[in-house]
Each structure stands twice: as structure tokens, then as C-alpha cells.
Scaffold this motif. Sequence first.
Motif, mmCIF file in Angstrom:
data_model
loop_
_atom_site.group_PDB
_atom_site.id
_atom_site.type_symbol
_atom_site.label_atom_id
_atom_site.label_comp_id
_atom_site.label_asym_id
_atom_site.label_seq_id
_atom_site.Cartn_x
_atom_site.Cartn_y
_atom_site.Cartn_z
ATOM 1 N N ARG A 315 0.826 -1.210 0.000
ATOM 2 C CA ARG A 315 0.000 0.000 0.000
ATOM 3 C C ARG A 315 0.859 1.257 0.000
ATOM 4 N NH1 ARG A 315 -2.607 -4.089 1.214
ATOM 5 N NH2 ARG A 315 -4.829 -4.292 0.776
ATOM 6 N N GLN A 320 -1.541 4.185 -1.531
ATOM 7 C CA GLN A 320 -2.905 4.194 -0.969
ATOM 8 C C GLN A 320 -2.833 4.704 0.467
ATOM 9 O OE1 GLN A 320 -3.454 0.041 -1.683
ATOM 10 N NE2 GLN A 320 -4.508 0.371 -3.627
ATOM 11 N N GLU A 323 -5.305 3.801 3.436
ATOM 12 C CA GLU A 323 -5.143 2.463 4.017
ATOM 13 C C GLU A 323 -3.861 2.389 4.828
ATOM 14 O OE1 GLU A 323 -5.733 -0.400 0.932
ATOM 15 O OE2 GLU A 323 -7.696 0.431 0.414
#
Lengths: 350, 269
Positions: A315, A320, A323
Motif C-alpha cells: 500500500r 494508498q 489504508e
Amino acid sequence: MTRGYARLKALVVDWVLVSLFLLMVEFLVISFSGRRGPTGLLVSPEETLDLLHYAWIGIAALVLTLGWQLARGERGMSPGWSAVFGEEGDEAIPWTHTLRGWFTALLIELTFLTGWLITEVQLVTFLTQFNKATDIVRGLVNPSGEVLHQGLVLLVQTIFLAFMATAFAIPVAFALSFFAARNLTRGSGLARLMYTVVRALMNITRSVEPLVWALIFISWVGIGPFAGVLALWVHSVAALVKLYSEQIESIDHGPVEAITATGASTLQVLRYGVVPQVIPPFLSFTIYRWDINVRMSTIIGFVGGGGIGYILKPRVDLGQWGEVGTLVILIAITVWAMDIISAKIRERIV
Amino acid sequence: MSTEAVRIEGVSKTFDPDVRALVDIDLTVEDGEFLVIIGLSGSGKSTLLRCINRLIDPTAGRIWLFGEEMTGAQGARLRRLRTQIGMIFQQFNLVKRHTVLTNVLSGSLGRSSLLGTLLLRYSEEEVRQARAALERVDLGGRGRSRADRLSGGQQQRVAVARALMQRPRLILADEPVASLDPALRHSVMRHIESLNRDEGMTVLCTLHDVDLVRRYATRLVALRDGRLVYEGSPDDFDNDTFRDIYGTDAEPATGQLLGAAGAAGEETA
Ligand SMILES: Nc1ncnc2c1ncn2[C@@H]1O[C@H](COP(=O)(O)OP(=O)(O)O)[C@@H](O)[C@H]1O
Ligand SMILES: [Mg+2]
């Protein structure tokens, strides 16, 4: 230590320092003349490995070192000389009045400048480009609920991973620590040999980072939490042996004498004279180790060793940040909680 | 063999680098004696006692225990000989975190089964003996207490009970009451005397107190700088012999010989 040996030692120290001095001067000259290579060091791999070149620098440094020794009368002591033989006379001379003072000051300056170039310090970028990192900060304060479930599951795995590594480490470290304690291994030649071997092995093991152990065990047992357990286990054994054995070395010898005097055997002396004294500190060290292992197991997944790091790494790579924020918060809470719990338990024990 | 408990011949001990703690000691201890050793601190008293049970290996000389040679004994033989010698220390040296009863039981380590002792398991007979030993030193009710909960005088009595449990033929007591409040010294010395009188154990004891020496010793020897400098009966032990042993500067003030370690432990319980 004979006088001759001490002189040699002083000379070697000086020679190394002067060589470093010359090397860094050369590096800076090359850098500022614009011939810096892609490695940030010397121009080309061939030049970097040009041994003859280093030999010349070494010889030049040696000449300078010897010259300094010959001129010691007027120029004052060299750093190595004063480190080995101590100061002469009791007058405090300001550093600006001695060659050694100037040499040392310049050496520190040079090291700082060289370090600046080698680590590619970019102050301007650091101060002006903060906005690029705001995405991450925004993610951290706006955690996404998407990975919450998976994150929690892996968090449990992380804690147990650390626990198993610690649990497996306890008996091995316990047994080895008796051989790594100086005060218990004075007896026979065999005992002294065991001491040296165990100490050396543990020092080597400890100096290898858990992430490297993880890579080794991943190729051994495959990607997953078990590799992480083994990696932290090996590292914990080495760390605990050091702590345990130092504790054994600091015990009160009175009970050992008293038990020995009753005609007890070696195992009985250890069981009655040593073990009761070291159990509480051993427990404390072990809980502390579990605490450290929880911290390490959060990142052991970066290389495939299981735990929460395993889903954190991709991630981060994909950016991201929401997250990532969730996972980082989970990790922070766990580490913080472990820290408090372990401190509380250790308080009770000792 | 004869009535010799200990025979010491030409024993010397030199510590690194060059500390001559004992110099050519010859001494015979008769079976059943209560032999007291005196001397300034640093004169070698502890070293001499520790050479006898080989907690320290002498640099030279030989030592016999009831006719068997201590010096040179190794392994199981050394351990068997050590079971014959009980030791009482100035600092008690109990296992602090064990119970009083377990401490007493540890006196029998030399003859109990290895596995049982490692698990702290003892036979009913052994536990019975340990309780009896505790009764003997007036600590009958304290078997379950942790050893370090007891006062100094009580701890030293536990150490006496441990020696009783061991059932040795010789007791080495190294300043057994030097850490205790003066008022409590007799409470411990009485029990050591009982080991000597009632159990027939030979006692070798270092002391610092003129009164205690006169009261308990059957014979007296003195060490100075690692040499044996005096031997006699406690009845002849007066201020003149005291100065002979300790030097003319010494003053046997308030019954306390020079060089005694201060009374560190307080009796609270
Ligand atoms: N383990 C040791 N290492 C070095 N020197 C020691 C050691 N034990 C005792 N000594 C020295 O030996 C001498 C005699 O000590 P010790 O037998 O303890 O005397 P005492 O019990 O009469 O006070 C002292 O000078 C002491 O410093
Ligand atoms: Mg002493």
C-alpha cells in the motif's frame, strides 16, 4: 605493553587519521571540480579501485606522520601520540595554538563536508517541498475503513508472532546463558572454551539484523509468519543470552559458596545458588524482549515475514495513503499498549 | 585413625598478583574441639577456613579430614568429603527467595537424589528432619516464610539448621556473629555450641569478641599476616596476650577485639 608496541600503536593511529584527511581533501577537490561520478564517490569504478593511487596516499600520509614525529619538539604532539601516551606537562594550551588542535578541527570539518556530499543532503528541497508529503499526512488523519478487518487480523498475527519468537527463545537462551557467564566458566579448560564459543556465536548472531534473518528463513521455510518467528527467535536468543549472562555475572556469590560447601553437584549449585537469584530479572528482560519483538514484527512483513507489515508495504508502494494511515494507527496503538503493559509488569516483578 | 579431625601441613595460599594470604600453616584440630581462630581482618582467617573445604585451593601444602586427604580430591570424591563439612558464613548466605524450609533442606543436597532436588522435591523423612532442625534453633513456626523476611539473627539460625540437616562431622564458622547485634550474639553462638556438645561436631570458628572467645572456645589460635602466631587456652587469653597478637596499638575496648567487622544486621522481628 612495551614502549615499542605503544609507539607503533600511536604511529598507526596518526597514520590512519592523516590518510583519512588526505582522502577527504582529494574527494572534495574532485567533487568541486565537477568530476563527481554516479556513485557520488570517485569518478569511475576503475579509479575507485585503483590501489596504486591509495598506496601513494598512504605513503604520503606516512611521510607526514613521521615528519610530525620528528618535529614534535616545535609542533607539539600528534593526536595518536597523546591518545596513547597522554598529555605532556600540565599547562593547558588552547587548541588554536597547537598543530594537533588545528588538525583535529579541520578533520572534523572535512568529515562533515564529505558526509554532506556523500549523503546528498538537499536543504532547499527539504524546506520547500513539503506539499508532496501532505498526501500521506492526509491519509493518516483520514484512515480508510477498507483494510481495518484485514489489518486487525494481521495485528493479532503480529502479536502472536512476537510471542512465539520470544517463547521459543527463552529455553535456548536460558541454557546458553550459563555458558556465556564468565563467573561460572572459570573452572575447566572446556568451560572456558564453551564461554568463548557461545559468546562469539551470539555476538555474530546479534549483529545481523532481524530483517536479514527473515530473508534467510524465507528461503528456508517459505514466505509467511513462521519465517518471521524464526528470524525474531534467532535474534532474541542472542539478545537474551547477553542480558541473561550479564545478570548471572552480577549475582551474590555467597549462596553459591554455601551450596557448594554442602557437597552439592554443579547442577544443584546452579539450581539453588544461581537460578533463584536470576529468575525475576530474567522475567523482566523476557517481557521487555517480547515488547521489542512486537515492534520488530510490524516491519518484518516488509520482506515477507508475516504480520501486519506484509499488507503495509504494497500500500505504501501504491500510494494508498488512507489504508496506510489505518495500518500505521493500528501499529502505533499496539506498540504503545505493549510498551505500557510491559513496563507495568516489569515494575511488579523487580 | 586417631582423634584428628583436621590436619593441616605446610599450607600456603598466594593470591594474584602477590598477596600472601597464608604462609606455611601447620595446625591440627582434634576431634570434638571448639577451636577459635582470631586475628585482624586481612590476616587470613577466611582463607584458611575456605582452604579446608576447598572453596579455595591452597597454593602449597596438604590437608586431611578425618584421615582422608582433602587436597587433590576431585569430582565425586571432593563432594563426598565436603558433605562432612558444614559451613556458616558471616553473611548467612541463604537462598533468599527460597523458603526457610527449603534452605534447611538444601543441607542434604550432597546425599539426596539429583532429580528430586532439582525439582525441589524431598522425601517425607527429609522434610521431617528439616522441621526438627528448625525446632532445634527455635524457628519451628517459620518454615514457610521466605528466607529474606527473617531478621539477621533468625537467618543465621536457619544457617545453623542447614548445617544440622547436613549432619557433617566438622563445622567451619566464619565470623558467624559479626553481622549481628551484640545482644543477639549468644542466641546464635549457643546453637553452634550445641552442634559441638550435643551432636559431637568439631567446630572451627573465627571470632572477634574477647567475651565470646572465653565463653565458647576450648582452644585458641591466632593468625597475623597469614602466619600462625599464637596457640593456647582461652583461659590464658588476657590483655597481654591480646597485645602480643594484635600489636601494642590495639586496645581491647568494650570486649570487642580490633578489626571486627561492624554489626551491620539489625534484629527487628
Ligand atoms: N579472592 C581473593 N583474591 C585476592 N586476594 C584475596 C582474596 N581473598 C582474600 N584475599 C586477601 O588475602 C588476605 C587474607 O584475607 P582473608 O582470609 O579474607 O582475611 P580475614 O578473613 O582474616 O579478614 C587479605 O589480604 C585479602 O585481601
Ligand atoms: Mg574474613
